[in-house]
Design an enzyme around this catalytic site. Structure first.
Site, short mmCIF file in Angstrom:
data_model
loop_
_atom_site.label_atom_id
_atom_site.label_comp_id
_atom_site.label_asym_id
_atom_site.label_seq_id
_atom_site.Cartn_x
_atom_site.Cartn_y
_atom_site.Cartn_z
N SER A 156 -2.08 -19.83 -31.16
CA SER A 156 -1.13 -21.00 -32.12
C SER A 156 -1.94 -22.15 -31.90
CB SER A 156 0.11 -20.89 -31.21
OG SER A 156 0.97 -21.72 -32.07
N ASP A 181 -2.23 -15.45 -33.90
CA ASP A 181 -0.90 -15.71 -34.48
C ASP A 181 -0.75 -17.26 -35.10
OD1 ASP A 181 1.16 -14.20 -35.64
OD2 ASP A 181 2.52 -15.27 -34.41
N HIS A 349 5.84 -14.00 -31.11
CA HIS A 349 4.95 -15.03 -31.34
C HIS A 349 3.69 -15.23 -30.26
CE1 HIS A 349 2.47 -18.66 -32.84
NE2 HIS A 349 2.91 -19.22 -31.81
#
Length: 404
Positions: A156, A181, A349
């Site tokens: 992220s 991700d 996530h």
């Protein structure tokens, strides 16, 4: 028979033993509890997953900053792991234990500035440029002018910082780059609703166990084993709270002091302080970083990320929780075979926390394909690990299932 063939055929290691707190279950799997049994939400220390911890001092214009790193392994390339926003290096704990048992490498998991146990003079500066420089400075402080081969892996926000670090050539011995991700298009679209998401989170928790339970039941981390070590790096005790008895005396002290002057707005301030301290007494843990206050940096983390990623002249990997996350630039780049990609659709996530074993299997299989000096690092490839070939004629593409 080459050294690589021997390592492949003769050097296979048995499956890693169950880790503390795992109950013998596979990482990322849903825990099935028998009648009357409760899930264990107690915290687990970092030392059950990493071999050592170090505070790395970095000199800058404002003085000394101290960056917390967790390490495992003593030989081979370095996998430098960067966590997502609000998380900490401990989010890589289970991933580290999984990979260190299957590959000869060194793990360095870094608490980025204002996160975890890292202490910096200017904690409010979370610009991509500053955090990328931090990464380069930590590498220099740890390894000097001759760093070992390093692969940057970021989740992220950490994935974005890894790309900014690579594109600015801040790590001279960079071997490869992996984003987990994070895609520019999806990230930019999500920024509009991010404040609402953050407002929907609890502001405080009664205990570490309460925070861990929330993270699992809310789906933030789907793997209980990882949550038990990861959440320790995300929350902290409220300032001024050391114990229920201590917090009570603090509240009483504030009330007695302000009773001497209880007129107008001062009485309102007294009641507000009293309410705040009572809240802290009942819920003594809160988030280590207030992400809502970092909003002005969000755009800089992600805007232009796809083109930066594609322009990095090193082997590149992208691991996603869903193929729908690809934006236009990455879709074209993926069709042209500019990077390796894998999709694990059964994950949330936090892919590396939800399914660390699958992440490791794919990463090792991909590194085996990409790096000609693979004998230096890989001593074992999981037999179930598969990866699509990377060439201009056979572009990388996601497997149609999440299994490797």
């Amino acid at each position: 028979m080459s050294a690589l063939e021997k390592s492949m055929h003769l050097g296979r290691l048995p499956s890693r033993p169950p880790l503390p707190g795992s109950g013998g279950s596979q990482s990322g799997a849903k825990m099935r509890m028998g009648p009357g049994r409760k899930r264990d939400f107690s915290p687990v220390p970092w030392s059950q997953y990493f071999e050592s911890m170090e505070d790395v001092e970095v000199e800058n214009e404002t003085g000394k900053d101290t960056f917390r790193v967790y390490k495992s392994g003593s030989e081979g390339p370095v996998l430098l792991l960067l966590h997502g926003g609000g998380h900490s290096a401990l989010s890589w704990a289970v991933f580290t234990a999984a990979i260190i048992s299957r590959v000869q490498c060194r793990i360095v998991a870094l608490d980025l500035r204002s996160h975890g146990e890292t202490k910096v003079k200017n904690s409010e500066d979370l610009s991509a440029e500053t955090m990328a420089k931090d990464v380069g400075n930590v590498v220099e402080a740890m390894y000097g002018d001759l760093p070992p081969p390093i692969m940057l892996i970021g989740h992220s926000m950490g994935g974005a910082i890894a790309v900014h670090t690579a594109s600015s050539n801040l790590v001279p011995s960079l071997l490869g780059l992996c984003m987990i991700d994070v895609v520019e298009g999806t990230a930019m679209d999500a920024l509009n609703s991010m404040q609402n998401f953050l407002r929907g989170r609890p502001k405080t928790f009664k205990s570490l166990e309460n925070a861990i339970e929330w993270s699992v039941k809310s789906g933030q981390i789907r793997n209980l084993e990882s949550a038990r070590v990861s959440m320790v790096g995300q929350v902290k005790q409220c300032e001024g709270i050391t114990s229920p008895e201590g917090s009570k005396s603090i509240v009483e002290g504030i009330i007695e002091e302000e009773e001497e002057d209880e007129e107008g707005s001062e009485s309102v301030n007294k009641r507000k302080k009293e309410d705040d301290m009572e809240t802290k007494k009942d819920h003594p843990y809160t988030w280590r970083i207030e992400l809502a206050k970092t909003e002005k940096y969000w755009d800089g983390w992600f805007r232009g990320l796809s083109n930066l990623f594609l322009s990095c002249p090193i082997p590149k990997l992208l691991l996603l929780a869903g193929v729908d996350r690809l934006d236009k630039d990455l879709t074209i780049g993926q069709m042209q075979g500019k990077f390796q990609m894998q999709v694990l659709p059964q994950c949330g996530h936090a892919v590396h926390e939800d399914a660390p074993d699958k992440c490791v299997s794919w990463l090792l299989a991909t590194c085996y394909l990409l790096f000609p000096n693979i004998e230096l690092c890989c001593k074992y490839i999981a037999p179930e690990a598969t990866v699509m070939p990377l060439s201009p004629h056979h572009p990388a593409r996601p497997c149609d299932t999440g299994s490797l």
